[in-house]
Write a protein that holds these residues in place. Structure first.
Motif, PDB file in Angstrom:
ATOM      1  N   THR A 149      -1.401  -0.801  -3.467  1.00 66.10           N
ATOM      2  CA  THR A 149      -0.639  -0.481  -4.672  1.00 66.10           C
ATOM      3  C   THR A 149      -0.677  -1.606  -5.699  1.00 66.10           C
ATOM      4  O   THR A 149      -0.031  -1.520  -6.738  1.00 66.10           O
ATOM      5  CB  THR A 149       0.824  -0.176  -4.309  1.00 66.10           C
ATOM      6  OG1 THR A 149       1.354  -1.270  -3.538  1.00 66.10           O
ATOM      7  CG2 THR A 149       0.919   1.106  -3.498  1.00 66.10           C
TER       8      THR A 149
ATOM      9  N   SER B  93       2.273   4.753   7.673  1.00 63.42           N
ATOM     10  CA  SER B  93       1.979   6.180   7.625  1.00 63.42           C
ATOM     11  C   SER B  93       2.792   6.944   8.668  1.00 63.42           C
ATOM     12  O   SER B  93       3.064   6.431   9.761  1.00 63.42           O
ATOM     13  CB  SER B  93       0.483   6.408   7.858  1.00 63.42           C
ATOM     14  OG  SER B  93       0.179   7.791   7.826  1.00 63.42           O
TER      15      SER B  93
ATOM     16  N   ASN C 298       0.838  -1.192   0.000  1.00 59.35           N
ATOM     17  CA  ASN C 298       0.000   0.000   0.000  1.00 59.35           C
ATOM     18  C   ASN C 298       0.873   1.243   0.000  1.00 59.35           C
ATOM     19  O   ASN C 298       2.091   1.165   0.179  1.00 59.35           O
ATOM     20  CB  ASN C 298      -0.932  -0.012   1.219  1.00 59.35           C
ATOM     21  CG  ASN C 298      -0.167   0.073   2.527  1.00 59.35           C
ATOM     22  OD1 ASN C 298       0.177   1.149   2.995  1.00 59.35           O
ATOM     23  ND2 ASN C 298       0.145  -1.094   3.120  1.00 59.35           N
ATOM     24  N   ASP C 299       0.212   2.409  -0.196  1.00 61.29           N
ATOM     25  CA  ASP C 299       0.960   3.672  -0.293  1.00 61.29           C
ATOM     26  C   ASP C 299       0.910   4.491   0.992  1.00 61.29           C
ATOM     27  O   ASP C 299       1.094   5.708   0.949  1.00 61.29           O
ATOM     28  CB  ASP C 299       0.449   4.493  -1.479  1.00 61.29           C
ATOM     29  CG  ASP C 299      -1.012   4.927  -1.312  1.00 61.29           C
ATOM     30  OD1 ASP C 299      -1.628   4.618  -0.275  1.00 61.29           O
ATOM     31  OD2 ASP C 299      -1.536   5.570  -2.248  1.00 61.29           O
ATOM     32  N   SER C 300       0.701   3.838   2.132  1.00 60.42           N
ATOM     33  CA  SER C 300       0.585   4.594   3.393  1.00 60.42           C
ATOM     34  C   SER C 300       1.859   5.357   3.723  1.00 60.42           C
ATOM     35  O   SER C 300       1.805   6.404   4.380  1.00 60.42           O
ATOM     36  CB  SER C 300       0.221   3.650   4.545  1.00 60.42           C
ATOM     37  OG  SER C 300       1.193   2.628   4.705  1.00 60.42           O
ATOM     38  N   GLU C 301       3.013   4.868   3.274  1.00 60.83           N
ATOM     39  CA  GLU C 301       4.273   5.544   3.599  1.00 60.83           C
ATOM     40  C   GLU C 301       4.327   6.952   3.014  1.00 60.83           C
ATOM     41  O   GLU C 301       4.918   7.859   3.603  1.00 60.83           O
ATOM     42  CB  GLU C 301       5.440   4.714   3.082  1.00 60.83           C
ATOM     43  CG  GLU C 301       6.791   5.220   3.559  1.00 60.83           C
ATOM     44  CD  GLU C 301       7.899   4.230   3.246  1.00 60.83           C
ATOM     45  OE1 GLU C 301       9.018   4.421   3.757  1.00 60.83           O
ATOM     46  OE2 GLU C 301       7.645   3.267   2.500  1.00 60.83           O
ATOM     47  N   SER C 302       3.678   7.158   1.869  1.00 59.62           N
ATOM     48  CA  SER C 302       3.692   8.481   1.236  1.00 59.62           C
ATOM     49  C   SER C 302       2.420   9.272   1.524  1.00 59.62           C
ATOM     50  O   SER C 302       2.278  10.402   1.034  1.00 59.62           O
ATOM     51  CB  SER C 302       3.865   8.332  -0.279  1.00 59.62           C
ATOM     52  OG  SER C 302       2.795   7.585  -0.840  1.00 59.62           O
TER      53      SER C 302
ATOM     54  N   PRO D  52      -4.939   6.099   2.530  1.00 57.41           N
ATOM     55  CA  PRO D  52      -4.011   5.276   1.746  1.00 57.41           C
ATOM     56  C   PRO D  52      -4.757   4.176   1.001  1.00 57.41           C
ATOM     57  O   PRO D  52      -5.855   3.762   1.393  1.00 57.41           O
ATOM     58  CB  PRO D  52      -3.087   4.691   2.827  1.00 57.41           C
ATOM     59  CG  PRO D  52      -3.197   5.633   3.977  1.00 57.41           C
ATOM     60  CD  PRO D  52      -4.607   6.116   3.964  1.00 57.41           C
TER      61      PRO D  52
END
Length: 274
Positions: free
Chosen positions: A178, A242, A147-151, A175
């Motif tokens: 991906t 996140s 997933n895109d939680s980091e961004s 988020p």
């Protein structure tokens, strides 16, 4: 947990039906998409949502429900009270993207708030079917999902919701995975009006595309035990990265005090500094 035969949930559902019927008259609420063009529909439903979430009668009804299921008002904080409209869409048409009418995509709520103690509450207002609801993915409870939680920048989202909500598409509010997710792993949640379900924010879930001919109207919010947050208790984090923790989204039931004030922290906190 599925709660049935709760008089206060039945009362909340009845209050909500009357609230929506009054504001969408003369049209039947579950058929409202047949009478208004998409832009006007999104605007009208957005107004109803905002009025609903700020209604003192609605706040009291939700608080009574939480007491009915045994939550301590002095230890429980809740998020915004959401009236959700998921409108019908044709199978060959693009799904509505406006915040007030969109189908919420696959996600874990914990990807966004970073509060493992968070519990999600969801209830239908009018009858639903397996084609007009959301699905939980229990098989992914302890399985990582790319997933895109980091961004994901929750601080930016909250600022834009406050200052320029029209700049945010529905998909930008949380988020997202991906890669593809097998829809066959989802279990549709089918409740009767007057019932409510509570589930951990770490459960993966997603709205089911609504091609049933009727608009789905439902209620949702989130709660946490303040002491659980203080002690760091909650569901395991298998794939959330996140940056932010969001205690300021929640207010104590007993007096409306922001949870971040009660914890002595900022409204948003960088996770490593939590």
């Amino acid at each position: 947990m599925r709660f049935a035969a709760l008089p206060r949930m039945a009362a909340l559902a009845a209050l909500t039906r009357a609230f929506v019927e009054e504001r969408l008259a003369p049209h039947a609420p579950v058929e409202i998409h047949r009478y208004l063009p998409p832009v006007e529909l999104a605007r009208r439903l957005g107004e109803v949502q905002r009025e609903y979430s700020s209604s003192d009668d609605v706040k009291r009804a939700w608080c009574a429900l939480f007491e009915d299921v045994g939550l301590d008002p002095a230890d429980t904080a809740r998020d915004r009270l959401v009236l959700r409209f998921q409108v019908h869409s044709d199978r060959d048409a693009a799904l509505p993207s406006a915040r007030s009418t969109a189908t919420v995509g696959f996600h874990r709520d914990s990807w966004g708030t970073n509060l493992p103690a968070q519990v999600n509450w969801w209830a239908p207002v009018w009858p639903i079917t397996a084609g007009r609801t959301f699905a939980i993915y229990p098989g992914l409870w302890d399985a990582a999902v790319p997933n895109d939680s980091e961004s994901f920048d929750l601080a930016d989202v909250m600022e834009r919701v406050r200052c320029a909500p029209e700049t945010l598409a529905a998909g930008a509010l949380a988020p997202r995975p991906t890669g593809p997710v097998d829809p066959g792993g989802g279990v549709p949640v089918v409740l009767a009006p007057g019932e409510v379900i509570a589930f951990s924010s770490a459960h993966a879930h997603a709205g089911i595309a609504n091609h049933t001919g009727f608009t789905r109207i439902s209620l949702e919010t989130r709660t946490v035990s303040i002491e659980d947050v203080r002690a760091g208790r909650g569901a395991p984090n298998v794939d959330g990265r996140s940056r932010w923790v969001a205690p300021g989204l929640f207010r104590r039931l007993s007096d409306g005090a922001p949870m971040n004030v009660l914890l002595g922290v900022d409204r948003l906190v960088v996770r490593d500094g939590w």
